[in-house]
Design a protein around this motif. Sequence first.
Motif, short mmCIF file in Angstrom:
data_model
loop_
_atom_site.label_atom_id
_atom_site.label_comp_id
_atom_site.label_asym_id
_atom_site.label_seq_id
_atom_site.Cartn_x
_atom_site.Cartn_y
_atom_site.Cartn_z
N UNK A 62 -7.12 4.85 -1.79
CA UNK A 62 -6.12 4.90 -0.73
C UNK A 62 -6.17 6.27 -0.08
N UNK A 63 -5.64 6.35 1.14
CA UNK A 63 -5.63 7.64 1.84
C UNK A 63 -4.24 8.27 1.79
N UNK A 110 4.00 4.90 0.64
CA UNK A 110 4.51 4.41 -0.65
C UNK A 110 5.62 5.34 -1.17
N UNK A 111 5.42 6.65 -1.05
CA UNK A 111 6.45 7.60 -1.48
C UNK A 111 7.75 7.43 -0.71
N UNK A 112 7.66 7.04 0.55
CA UNK A 112 8.87 6.92 1.39
C UNK A 112 9.81 5.83 0.90
N UNK A 114 12.55 6.11 3.56
CA UNK A 114 11.72 5.52 4.59
C UNK A 114 11.79 6.30 5.91
N UNK A 115 11.82 7.63 5.79
CA UNK A 115 11.80 8.48 6.98
C UNK A 115 13.14 8.63 7.69
N UNK A 116 14.22 8.14 7.09
CA UNK A 116 15.53 8.16 7.72
C UNK A 116 16.58 8.75 6.78
#
Length: 167
Positions: free
Chosen positions: A13-14, A21-23, A160-162
């Motif tokens: 995976x990149x 996935x971490x998000x 998730x970035x929020x």
Amino acid sequence: MNISSPRAEAREFDALHFRQALSQFATGVTVITTRLADGTFRGLTASSFNSVSLDPPLVLWSLGTAANSLPIFSGNSHYVINVLGAEQAHLAKLFSRRSEDPWNGVEFELSRTGQPILKGAAAWFECHNRSRYPEGDHVIFVGEVEECACAPQSPLIFHNGQFGALR
């Protein structure tokens, strides 16, 4: 005791996939603050905060090796980890910007060692800068807590970035 393992197997995976996935892991949000010898205040937003030990009282957080503030936090003897409450997303955003002075209009008080404690934080931990461990593209800071306080409230979370809140 030094525990090390052989290198992990090759990844399929990149970095973008890994970050996505971490998000999915919701974290609390902190602002780490310190005061320089010349009296200047510095701070940054971090979600990489965790407890390490109760005896002695230890916590950790991490900072990217490319961060401009790495020498500041590596070199100072003390810092404060301010755990943000649900109504403090504006502070998380303010202290995540590199281009402006975030301290203008921010209310704070000083700890016994002169470190800034953000008003209204859900909790704060004044730490002695005990140790630092370079790992990958980050440095892990371990702080020994010398003083702490809390004002229980709904926490600010990042998922998730929020920014969001638990109610």
